[in-house]
Write a protein that holds these residues in place. Structure first.
Motif, mmCIF file in Angstrom:
data_model
loop_
_atom_site.group_PDB
_atom_site.id
_atom_site.type_symbol
_atom_site.label_atom_id
_atom_site.label_comp_id
_atom_site.label_asym_id
_atom_site.label_seq_id
_atom_site.Cartn_x
_atom_site.Cartn_y
_atom_site.Cartn_z
ATOM 1 N N LEU A 1 14.741 0.759 -0.896
ATOM 2 C CA LEU A 1 15.188 -0.202 -0.680
ATOM 3 C C LEU A 1 14.653 0.173 1.068
ATOM 4 C CD1 LEU A 1 15.559 -3.117 0.471
ATOM 5 C CD2 LEU A 1 17.828 -2.840 0.880
ATOM 6 N N ILE A 2 15.372 1.252 1.716
ATOM 7 C CA ILE A 2 15.102 1.806 2.502
ATOM 8 C C ILE A 2 13.845 2.622 3.020
ATOM 9 C CG2 ILE A 2 16.020 4.010 4.015
ATOM 10 C CD1 ILE A 2 18.700 3.726 3.038
ATOM 11 N N LYS A 3 13.183 3.646 1.403
ATOM 12 C CA LYS A 3 11.824 4.097 1.273
ATOM 13 C C LYS A 3 11.195 2.603 1.831
ATOM 14 C CE LYS A 3 8.634 5.445 -1.348
ATOM 15 N NZ LYS A 3 8.512 7.190 -2.667
ATOM 16 N N ARG A 4 11.357 1.528 0.918
ATOM 17 C CA ARG A 4 9.895 0.440 0.853
ATOM 18 C C ARG A 4 10.058 0.102 2.451
ATOM 19 N NH1 ARG A 4 10.572 -2.244 -4.350
ATOM 20 N NH2 ARG A 4 10.054 -1.061 -6.119
ATOM 21 N N GLY A 5 11.611 -0.153 3.202
ATOM 22 C CA GLY A 5 11.407 -0.206 4.814
ATOM 23 C C GLY A 5 10.872 0.081 5.313
ATOM 24 N N PHE A 6 10.891 1.258 5.585
ATOM 25 C CA PHE A 6 9.975 2.699 6.757
ATOM 26 C C PHE A 6 8.896 2.000 6.401
ATOM 27 C CE2 PHE A 6 14.316 5.034 6.735
ATOM 28 C CZ PHE A 6 13.903 5.115 8.283
ATOM 29 N N ILE A 7 7.917 2.173 4.901
ATOM 30 C CA ILE A 7 7.197 1.522 4.512
ATOM 31 C C ILE A 7 5.958 0.711 4.983
ATOM 32 C CG2 ILE A 7 5.413 1.413 2.689
ATOM 33 C CD1 ILE A 7 6.803 3.587 1.361
ATOM 34 N N LEU A 8 6.677 -0.124 5.250
ATOM 35 C CA LEU A 8 7.499 -1.797 5.579
ATOM 36 C C LEU A 8 6.600 -1.911 7.322
ATOM 37 C CD1 LEU A 8 6.556 -5.122 5.061
ATOM 38 C CD2 LEU A 8 8.986 -5.405 5.411
ATOM 39 N N ALA A 9 8.116 -1.340 7.710
ATOM 40 C CA ALA A 9 8.117 -0.539 8.876
ATOM 41 C C ALA A 9 6.512 -0.133 9.768
ATOM 42 C CB ALA A 9 9.126 -0.422 9.330
ATOM 43 N N ALA A 10 5.751 0.420 8.803
ATOM 44 C CA ALA A 10 4.978 1.318 9.590
ATOM 45 C C ALA A 10 3.570 0.602 8.973
ATOM 46 C CB ALA A 10 4.709 2.418 8.173
ATOM 47 N N LEU A 11 3.791 -0.264 7.933
ATOM 48 C CA LEU A 11 2.752 -1.469 8.144
ATOM 49 C C LEU A 11 2.593 -2.605 9.429
ATOM 50 C CD1 LEU A 11 2.637 -1.794 4.024
ATOM 51 C CD2 LEU A 11 0.558 -0.612 5.683
ATOM 52 N N ILE B 1 1.547 2.555 19.286
ATOM 53 C CA ILE B 1 2.599 1.301 18.109
ATOM 54 C C ILE B 1 1.184 1.987 16.929
ATOM 55 C CG2 ILE B 1 2.606 -0.269 17.649
ATOM 56 C CD1 ILE B 1 2.600 -1.792 20.103
ATOM 57 N N VAL B 2 0.851 2.404 16.314
ATOM 58 C CA VAL B 2 0.149 2.809 15.411
ATOM 59 C C VAL B 2 0.655 4.075 14.989
ATOM 60 C CG1 VAL B 2 -2.032 3.518 14.368
ATOM 61 C CG2 VAL B 2 -1.568 1.407 15.471
ATOM 62 N N MET B 3 0.746 5.216 15.958
ATOM 63 C CA MET B 3 1.088 6.515 15.566
ATOM 64 C C MET B 3 2.763 6.225 15.650
ATOM 65 S SD MET B 3 -1.132 8.035 16.669
ATOM 66 C CE MET B 3 0.124 9.627 16.223
ATOM 67 N N TRP B 4 3.610 5.322 16.336
ATOM 68 C CA TRP B 4 4.873 4.724 15.893
ATOM 69 C C TRP B 4 5.044 4.778 14.773
ATOM 70 C CZ3 TRP B 4 9.658 6.868 17.793
ATOM 71 C CH2 TRP B 4 9.775 6.954 18.659
ATOM 72 N N GLY B 5 4.307 3.980 13.561
ATOM 73 C CA GLY B 5 3.597 3.669 12.258
ATOM 74 C C GLY B 5 3.643 4.879 11.429
ATOM 75 N N LEU B 6 3.275 5.467 11.675
ATOM 76 C CA LEU B 6 2.449 7.085 10.882
ATOM 77 C C LEU B 6 4.074 7.556 10.666
ATOM 78 C CD1 LEU B 6 -0.756 8.430 12.702
ATOM 79 C CD2 LEU B 6 0.205 7.379 9.826
ATOM 80 N N ALA B 7 5.171 7.834 12.035
ATOM 81 C CA ALA B 7 6.006 8.304 12.411
ATOM 82 C C ALA B 7 7.315 7.528 11.242
ATOM 83 C CB ALA B 7 6.773 8.699 13.640
ATOM 84 N N TYR B 8 7.335 6.362 11.037
ATOM 85 C CA TYR B 8 7.538 5.870 10.234
ATOM 86 C C TYR B 8 7.638 6.026 8.416
ATOM 87 C CZ TYR B 8 8.827 2.758 14.628
ATOM 88 O OH TYR B 8 8.480 2.687 15.264
ATOM 89 N N LEU B 9 5.620 5.873 8.270
ATOM 90 C CA LEU B 9 5.724 6.100 7.041
ATOM 91 C C LEU B 9 5.851 7.276 6.625
ATOM 92 C CD1 LEU B 9 3.616 5.071 4.976
ATOM 93 C CD2 LEU B 9 2.173 6.035 5.648
ATOM 94 N N CYS B 10 6.214 9.104 7.233
ATOM 95 C CA CYS B 10 6.263 10.142 6.942
ATOM 96 C C CYS B 10 7.409 10.362 6.986
ATOM 97 C CB CYS B 10 6.240 10.686 8.719
ATOM 98 S SG CYS B 10 4.412 11.089 8.922
ATOM 99 N N ILE B 11 8.197 9.479 7.477
ATOM 100 C CA ILE B 11 9.748 8.745 6.983
ATOM 101 C C ILE B 11 9.956 8.515 5.330
ATOM 102 C CG2 ILE B 11 12.329 8.067 7.213
ATOM 103 C CD1 ILE B 11 11.620 10.900 8.923
ATOM 104 N N GLY B 12 9.826 6.935 5.146
ATOM 105 C CA GLY B 12 9.335 6.757 3.772
ATOM 106 C C GLY B 12 8.657 7.393 3.102
ATOM 107 N N LEU B 13 7.950 7.923 3.227
ATOM 108 C CA LEU B 13 7.177 8.967 1.982
ATOM 109 C C LEU B 13 7.956 10.398 2.197
ATOM 110 C CD1 LEU B 13 3.965 7.864 2.242
ATOM 111 C CD2 LEU B 13 5.471 7.263 1.188
ATOM 112 N N SER B 14 9.568 10.518 1.996
ATOM 113 C CA SER B 14 9.847 12.583 2.808
ATOM 114 C C SER B 14 11.082 12.516 2.401
ATOM 115 C CB SER B 14 9.569 12.813 3.922
ATOM 116 O OG SER B 14 10.937 12.297 4.663
#
Length: 139
Positions: free
Chosen positions: A5-15, A48-61
């Motif tokens: 759920l947390i991983k998906r939440g970070f990825i959704l935040a990025a999207l 905003i896109v850059m923050w999304g990349l940060a969320y994606l990095c955490i979601g995938l790490s």
């Protein structure tokens, strides 16, 4: 379950952050810029896109999400406050009359940020309680 759920939440935040590219029509929608030229300039939209990349990095790490989640929660709080202040001084109806995508953007971005602020606070809380509740690439 919480890890997934947390991983998906970070990825959704990025999207959701990446969706600014659609709303801004690839940074060409001047209605978004003109409605709030300071926060929503093309530079602001790119950030905003850059923050999304940060969320994606955490979601995938596999790294700790505790303190970065706190930073993300504060970042979202700032956008929520700016959104509320913008609505208190501006008319979203005027933005809709200029461009429907810009109007939708100004209608929802603060609510979106509020939801993800709550998510990031929740991740910080869980991470403080239990170090095993972090994103994992194995799920």
């Amino acid at each position: 379950m919480e890890n997934t759920l947390i991983k998906r939440g970070f990825i959704l935040a990025a999207l959701m952050n990446f969706s600014v590219v659609v709303f801004s029509r690839g940074f060409t929608n001047t209605a978004i810029n003109s409605a709030d030229p300071v926060v929503m300039s093309n530079f602001g939209l790119l950030m905003i896109v850059m923050w999304g990349l940060a969320y994606l990095c955490i979601g995938l790490s596999n790294s700790s999400a505790k303190w970065i989640s706190a930073v993300f929660a504060v970042e979202k709080l700032i956008y929520v406050v700016i959104w509320i202040l913008w609505h208190s001084e501006n008319s979203v109806k005027a933005v809709y009359s200029e461009d429907i995508l810009a109007g939708v953007f100004y209608s929802i971005y603060g609510l979106n940020d509020l939801i993800f602020m709550i998510f990031f606070v929740w991740v910080f809380y869980l991470s403080s309680k239990n170090k095993d509740v972090l994103p994992s690439t194995s799920t």
